[in-house]
Design a protein around this motif. Structure first.
Motif: not given
Length: 441
Positions: A326-338
């Motif tokens: 938990d000290d290394k946070p989950f990185f969400p997917p990088t999703v570019n705005h359309a």
């Protein structure tokens, strides 16, 4: 006669207004975006960026330890007369160019280095043992400062506020999340970021709409058995055998459970156990990373990783505990705005030429810029820097990684153009993304 005079007067007024409009056209008008690139290539900008980049490269600092880097950034901002907030997220700096009023648009650079020894022999090699800028963040900071220098020269034409985000701890530390948690970007309408790409030709940019980089997380497991002499394994409970079965079974999650059209990765990259050729150890520690392009797939992977490790360990009479660090946070997917994708292609095309703006397939790497995209419309792209006529560049995170400094003007010009033109679009009532604006950041 009077009618003729009135007609000539009207024509004169129209001509005068048209001429004034054309002669006072702001440099950040979309048709003039290429001027930013010309400015960035001028020695007073380019040489300055190179000097900054080399200073940072010589003195690499890890996540949340970027005190000297942050000091350098603040010193240069002071020289340019650009106000800022510090500290934000320990070492971060948030600076402002323009009216200091809405609308706000942000451009971001990460500042941290990696814990590895540089093996490139050159005049500005890292002076810090075991630390290196092997991912180009030194170049990212230099390019953002270059954009700041250009925008400051034309501050009177900026129709809103450009927010410069100098962010700590991208390399696993989740610095972007800390910037957001500090409330530094609450009223920003859009944010843009880039990463140097050593395998992409210089002067070329690449990105895509939608999913770009995968979400990522880490796991570590301790598999415990009973140590003993290797010659009499029947008196032991072998955690190495159990760990070996675990590793093979983890790969079955991808090959037999995941949808082949939904790219996912589970990699065990750490295996520690035992210290002698003839001793079965009491325990083994394994660890690795897992990646997916959707939050649902990611959480399913996390659940199955824990189940497979604990159950497979029990088959071999071992116990297992699993941590997701938990000290290394989950990185969400990088999703570019359309909508920002269309905007990016238009602006980048005007800066570089339409043939220099390309779409690419999603990548399994991860980027904490994704934290911004969860709350702000955001867009991330790759900036080419390879010149095969000179040399082939190594990939990021290599001890032989190099930056082609000729790429710096392209990054600075794109940062400046994307930010300034976005504000111009909002003021022309052609919003790229509809957002509420508040009076202050």
């Amino acid at each position: 006669m009077m009618m003729g005079l009135v007609k000539w007067v009207n024509l004169f007024i129209i001509f005068h207004l048209f001429g004034a409009a054309t002669t006072t056209k702001p440099i950040m008008a979309a048709s003039d975006s290429s001027k930013f690139l010309n400015l960035a290539k001028e020695p007073w900008v380019f040489d300055w960026m190179v000097e900054i980049r080399r200073k940072i490269h010589e003195n690499p600092e890890l996540g949340y330890e970027e005190f000297k880097t942050s000091e350098l950034v603040r010193t240069e901002l002071d020289k340019l007369g650009i106000p800022y907030k510090y500290p934000v997220a320990v070492t971060g700096v948030i600076a402002f160019i323009g009216t200091k009023k809405p609308p706000f648009v942000a451009i971001r650079a990460d500042m941290d280095a990696l814990p590895m020894q540089e093996l490139v022999e050159w005049e500005h090699k890292s002076k810090v043992q075991g630390k290196m800028h092997a991912c180009g963040h030194d170049a990212h900071v230099a390019m953002l400062l270059g954009a700041a220098k250009i925008l400051k020269e034309h501050e009177k034409d900026i129709q809103g506020t450009v927010v410069l985000v100098f962010q700590p701890a991208e390399e696993g530390g989740g610095g972007a999340k800390e910037i957001l948690d500090a409330g530094a970007l609450e009223n920003v309408s859009a944010i843009f970021g880039l990463h140097v790409a050593p395998k992409l030709p210089i002067g070329v940019v690449a990105s895509r709409s939608g999913s770009f980089f995968a979400g990522s997380g880490f796991f570590e497991a301790i598999i415990s058995g009973k140590g003993g002499h290797a010659a009499i394994p029947q008196h032991s409970i072998d955690p190495i055998l159990a760990a070996s079965n675990v590793i093979v079974s983890l790969q079955h999650i991808i090959s037999r459970e995941a949808d082949p059209l939904d790219s996912q990765v589970v990699t065990v990259a750490k295996f520690q156990g035992g210290g002698a050729f003839n001793v079965i150890p009491d325990s083994v520690t394994i660890g690795g990373t897992f990646r997916a392009f959707s939050t649902g797939s990611f959480m399913q992977l996390r659940q199955r990783i824990e189940q497979v490790i604990t159950k497979q360990a029990s088959v071999q009479r071992c116990n297992a505990t699993v941590s997701f660090l938990d000290d290394k946070p989950f990185f969400p997917p990088t999703v570019n705005h359309a909508e920002l994708h269309d905007y990016f292609q238009s602006v980048a095309g005007s800066v570089l030429g339409g043939d220099k703006v390309i779409d690419i397939q999603p990548l399994m790497g991860s980027e904490d810029f994704s934290f911004y995209q969860q709350v702000i419309p955001g867009y991330f792209f790759l900036l080419g820097m390879e010149n095969t006529a000179v040399e082939h560049l190594e990939s990021p995170h290599s001890p032989h990684f190099k930056v082609n400094e000729d790429a710096l003007p392209y990054g600075a010009a794109l940062h400046a153009s994307l930010a300034a033109n976005y504000l111009l679009k909002i003021h022309q009532d052609l919003p790229v993304v509809k957002e509420k604006h508040h009076d202050e950041l």
